[in-house]
Enzyme design. Structure first.
Site, PDB file in Angstrom:
ATOM      1  N   ARG A   1      -5.730 -23.903   0.675  1.00  0.00           N
ATOM      2  CA  ARG A   1      -4.926 -23.768   1.718  1.00  0.00           C
ATOM      3  C   ARG A   1      -5.761 -24.877   2.701  1.00  0.00           C
ATOM      4  O   ARG A   1      -5.075 -25.317   3.659  1.00  0.00           O
ATOM      5  CB  ARG A   1      -4.756 -22.708   2.474  1.00  0.00           C
ATOM      6  CG  ARG A   1      -3.645 -21.791   1.584  1.00  0.00           C
ATOM      7  CD  ARG A   1      -3.146 -20.522   2.437  1.00  0.00           C
ATOM      8  NE  ARG A   1      -2.099 -19.778   1.714  1.00  0.00           N
ATOM      9  CZ  ARG A   1      -1.817 -18.673   1.933  1.00  0.00           C
ATOM     10  NH1 ARG A   1      -2.636 -17.839   2.666  1.00  0.00           N
ATOM     11  NH2 ARG A   1      -0.897 -18.082   1.304  1.00  0.00           N
TER      12      ARG A   1
ATOM     13  N   ASP B   1      -4.717 -15.617   7.144  1.00  0.00           N
ATOM     14  CA  ASP B   1      -3.155 -16.070   6.633  1.00  0.00           C
ATOM     15  C   ASP B   1      -2.526 -17.041   7.567  1.00  0.00           C
ATOM     16  O   ASP B   1      -1.433 -17.379   7.427  1.00  0.00           O
ATOM     17  CB  ASP B   1      -2.395 -15.041   5.993  1.00  0.00           C
ATOM     18  CG  ASP B   1      -3.010 -14.347   4.957  1.00  0.00           C
ATOM     19  OD1 ASP B   1      -3.860 -14.679   4.202  1.00  0.00           O
ATOM     20  OD2 ASP B   1      -2.883 -13.050   4.810  1.00  0.00           O
TER      21      ASP B   1
ATOM     22  N   ARG C   1       0.828  -1.387  -0.009  1.00  0.00           N
ATOM     23  CA  ARG C   1       0.083  -0.104   0.115  1.00  0.00           C
ATOM     24  C   ARG C   1       0.853   1.345  -0.076  1.00  0.00           C
ATOM     25  O   ARG C   1       0.478   2.337  -0.709  1.00  0.00           O
ATOM     26  CB  ARG C   1      -1.084  -0.014   1.432  1.00  0.00           C
ATOM     27  CG  ARG C   1      -2.040  -0.918   0.965  1.00  0.00           C
ATOM     28  CD  ARG C   1      -2.850  -1.360   2.430  1.00  0.00           C
ATOM     29  NE  ARG C   1      -3.990  -2.235   2.067  1.00  0.00           N
ATOM     30  CZ  ARG C   1      -4.052  -3.480   1.805  1.00  0.00           C
ATOM     31  NH1 ARG C   1      -2.896  -4.047   1.809  1.00  0.00           N
ATOM     32  NH2 ARG C   1      -5.186  -4.288   2.070  1.00  0.00           N
TER      33      ARG C   1
HETATM   34  O1  SPQ Z   1      -1.507 -11.024  -1.808  1.00  0.00           O
HETATM   35  P1  SPQ Z   1      -2.011 -12.436  -1.925  1.00  0.00           P
HETATM   36  O2  SPQ Z   1      -1.261 -13.216  -2.421  1.00  0.00           O
HETATM   37  O3  SPQ Z   1      -3.554 -12.401  -1.642  1.00  0.00           O
HETATM   38  O4  SPQ Z   1      -1.390 -12.820  -0.243  1.00  0.00           O
HETATM   39  C1  SPQ Z   1      -2.208 -13.264   0.878  1.00  0.00           C
HETATM   40  C2  SPQ Z   1      -0.931 -14.061   1.774  1.00  0.00           C
HETATM   41  O5  SPQ Z   1      -1.110 -15.153   2.358  1.00  0.00           O
HETATM   42  O6  SPQ Z   1      -0.059 -13.438   1.847  1.00  0.00           O
HETATM   43  C3  SPQ Z   1      -3.327 -14.390   0.532  1.00  0.00           C
HETATM   44  F1  SPQ Z   1      -3.112 -15.257   0.206  1.00  0.00           F
HETATM   45  O7  SPQ Z   1      -2.614 -12.279   1.891  1.00  0.00           O
HETATM   46  C4  SPQ Z   1      -3.678 -11.579   1.605  1.00  0.00           C
HETATM   47  C5  SPQ Z   1      -4.796 -11.665   2.714  1.00  0.00           C
HETATM   48  O8  SPQ Z   1      -4.951 -13.048   2.684  1.00  0.00           O
HETATM   49  C6  SPQ Z   1      -3.328 -10.044   1.816  1.00  0.00           C
HETATM   50  C7  SPQ Z   1      -4.115  -8.986   1.933  1.00  0.00           C
HETATM   51  C8  SPQ Z   1      -4.043  -7.549   1.846  1.00  0.00           C
HETATM   52  O9  SPQ Z   1      -2.778  -6.879   2.021  1.00  0.00           O
HETATM   53  O10 SPQ Z   1      -5.050  -7.054   1.869  1.00  0.00           O
HETATM   54  C9  SPQ Z   1      -5.608  -9.650   2.494  1.00  0.00           C
HETATM   55  C10 SPQ Z   1      -5.966 -10.638   2.564  1.00  0.00           C
HETATM   56  O11 SPQ Z   1      -6.572 -11.428   1.249  1.00  0.00           O
HETATM   57  P2  SPQ Z   1      -8.297 -10.935   1.225  1.00  0.00           P
HETATM   58  O12 SPQ Z   1      -8.843 -11.688  -0.235  1.00  0.00           O
HETATM   59  O13 SPQ Z   1      -8.871 -11.494   2.348  1.00  0.00           O
HETATM   60  O14 SPQ Z   1      -8.340  -9.524   1.172  1.00  0.00           O
END
Ligand code: SPQ
Length: 429
Positions: free
Chosen positions: A343, A312, A24
Site C-alpha cells: 500500500r 487501514d 471474530r
Molecule cells: O484481513 P486483511 O486482509 O488483513 O484486511 C486488512 C484490511 O485492510 O481490511 C489489512 F489488509 O485489515 C486488517 C488490519 O490491517 C484486519 C485486522 C484484524 O481484523 O485483526 C488487523 C490488521 O492487520 P494486522 O496484520 O495489523 O493484524
C-alpha cells in the site's frame, strides 16, 4: 467503472458492519458452546470466506442478510474438512483460523487468492509451531498453500516483532486450547477486538500494558453480538466530506473502539470539522454517530503508536493529504507493504497518476499539498481500500476517472458505490 467529478456530498448513511468484529463473531461462535446470534454482520466477501471455511469445518451457520446464527461446536467439535479451506482475499480469516486449528488432531490445507499467496504467514506459523502445532507450507511455512495438523500444544510467552492484531489473536486463540498460560507482548497496541469479544464469550483475558495473557482450557459460551459500523469504511466518507465543497455527511452507529479511532484524531489535527454524538459505551464495543463537514485541512506528521490505530486508513488519509496545505509525512508504517497490495507503492503510484505530488519512503510516504487532481485511468490493483480511495478521489478530480478493478471494494464494502451515489443525490444542506 467511469466516475465523474461530484458537486457536493450530503446526507445520512449507515456504513456496513465492522469487518474485524464480524470475522471474530463467526469464529468465536463456531468454537463456543451453544448458539451465537450476530446482527449487523458485514456481508463482504472476506467475512463470507470466514463463514464458508467454518462450514467446511462442520459448523452449521445460517445467514439472512446481516443476521447470522452460528451453531457452536465447542473447542473440540470442529471436523476434518473434505475440501481445502479457501480464505479468498482475507488475511484475518487465514491468520485467526490457523490459531483455532493449532490444537485440532486432524489435517487441513489452507489456500487463498494471489494476494494472500504473497502475504507473510511466518508471523503466525512460527509462534504456533513453537507451541507444538505441525504446520508446513510453501517456503517453509511463509506462504500459502499451508497445511496444518494441530494437537498437544503448550502455552507460550510470545513477544511479537510487529504490532499486529492478527498475530496476537492467532496466538491467543491457540493459547485458549493450550496447556498452561499464553501471553503475547507487542511493540505497540494493536486493535483489541479479540480480547473484548473473548471476554463477552465468558473468558478471562488479562491485559497489562502491551501484554495480553490467557489461561488454556477455558470454554467459550455463545453470545449475541451486535456489530457496530466499520470505522475503516466510514473513513472514506469522513475524508470525502472534509475535502468536498459544500458537504455535510453523518455516519450512524460507527464503532469507536479507541484502538481504531486514530483516523478521527488525525483528521481533527488536520483541521477537519468532526462532531461525535450519541456515544454508546454499554456494549463490549463502543459506537456513536460521526458528522463531518467541508473543512480546510493542513499537513501533519503521522507515526509511532498512532500507526496501528489507523493502519487501514492510510490510503484515504493520503488522499486527504493531497488536499491539505503543506506537507504530510507518514512514517513507521512499513506494515503497509504486506497488506492486500504494497500500500505504500500503490497509493503513491495511483495518486501520482492523478497529478498529486507524493513520494514513497522505506516506512511510509511524503505527500505535498495542495494538488489539483485530474481524472485518468487508475486501478485498485485488486485492493478494496485502494479502490475506495480512488473513487473518493474521482469526486474531486477534474473530468472522468476510469477505475479499473472496481469490483475489489466488495471485499469490505459491498454497497459502497450505491452509498456514494446516494450522497451525491441528496439535496444540498
Ligand atoms: O484481513 P486483511 O486482509 O488483513 O484486511 C486488512 C484490511 O485492510 O481490511 C489489512 F489488509 O485489515 C486488517 C488490519 O490491517 C484486519 C485486522 C484484524 O481484523 O485483526 C488487523 C490488521 O492487520 P494486522 O496484520 O495489523 O493484524
Amino acid at each position: 467503472m467511469i466516475l465523474t467529478k461530484a458537486r457536493e456530498l450530503n446526507g445520512v448513511i449507515r456504513v456496513p458492519g465492522d469487518k474485524s468484529i464480524s470475522h471474530r463473531a463467526v469464529m468465536f461462535g463456531a468454537i463456543a458452546e451453544g448458539i451465537t446470534t450476530i446482527s449487523g454482520f458485514l456481508p463482504g466477501e472476506d467475512c463470507l470466506s470466514t463463514i464458508s471455511c467454518f462450514q467446511k469445518l462442520g459448523v452449521a451457520i445460517e445467514r439472512d442478510g446481516e443476521h447470522v446464527k452460528v451453531h457452536g461446536k465447542g473447542l473440540s467439535g470442529l471436523q476434518e474438512p473434505k475440501e481445502v479451506l479457501d480464505v479468498g482475499n482475507s488475511g484475518t480469516t487465514i491468520r485467526l483460523m490457523l490459531g483455532i486449528l493449532a490444537n485440532t488432531s486432524f489435517h487441513c490445507t489452507v489456500i487463498g487468492d494471489d494476494s494472500i499467496g504473497k502475504r507473510p504467514m511466518k508471523r503466525v506459523t512460527e509462534p504456533l509451531r513453537s507451541m507444538g502445532a505441525r504446520i508446513d507450507g510453501r517456503a517453509n511455512g511463509q506462504y500459502t498453500p499451508l497445511s496444518i495438523r494441530g494437537g498437544g500444544i503448550q502455552g507460550v510467552a510470545y513477544t511479537s516483532p510487529v504490532a499486529s492484531a492478527q498475530v496476537k489473536s492467532a496466538v491467543l486463540l491457540a493459547g485458549l486450547q493450550a496447556g498452561g498460560a499464553t501471553s503475547v507482548t507487542e511493540p505497540e497496541k494493536s486493535r483489541d477486538h479479540t480480547e473484548r469479544m473473548l471476554r463477552a464469550f465468558g473468558c478471562d483475558v488479562k491485559t497489562d500494558g502491551l501484554t495480553v495473557t490467557i489461561e488454556g482450557g477455558q470454554e467459550l459460551q455463545a453470545a449475541h453480538v451486535e456489530v457496530p459500523g466499520d470505522i475503516s469504511s466510514a473513513a472514506f466518507f469522513l475524508v470525502a466530506g472534509a475535502i468536498m465543497p459544500n458537504s455535510k455527511i453523518t455516519l450512524r452507529k460507527v464503532g469507536l473502539n479507541p484502538t481504531r479511532t486514530g483516523i478521527l484524531d488525525v483528521l481533527k489535527q488536520m483541521g477537519a470539522s468532526i462532531a461525535i454524538e450519541n456515544v454508546q459505551n454499554e456494549a463490549f464495543e463502543p459506537y456513536g454517530d460521526i458528522t463531518v463537514e467541508t473543512s480546510s485541512l493542513k499537513g501533519v506528521e503521522i507515526g509511532g503508536a498512532l500507526i496501528p490505530r489507523l493502519i487501514d486508513e492510510i490510503p484515504i488519509l493520503a488522499l486527504a493529504a493531497t488536499q491539505a496545505e503543506g506537507v504530510t509525512v507518514i512514517k513507521d508504517a512499513a506494515e503497509l507493504k504486506v497488506k492486500e497490495t504494497n500500500r505504500i507503492d500503490t497509493v503513491v503510484h495511483e495518486l501520482q497518476k492523478l497529478g498529486a505530488r507524493a513520494e514513497a519512503t522505506d516506512d511510509g510516504m511524503i505527500i505535498y499539498g495542495k494538488a489539483r487532481l485530474q481524472g485518468v485511468q487508475v486501478s485498485s490493483h485488486g485492493d478494496h481500500r485502494i479502490g475506495m480511495m480512488l473513487a473518493v478521489a474521482s469526486c474531486i478530480a477534474e473530468g472522468e476517472t476510469n477505475l479499473q478493478q472496481a469490483e475489489a471494494v466488495a471485499v469490505s464494502y459491498p454497497n459502497f458505490f450505491e452509498q456514494l451515489k446516494e450522497l451525491q443525490q441528496e439535496s444540498p444542506r
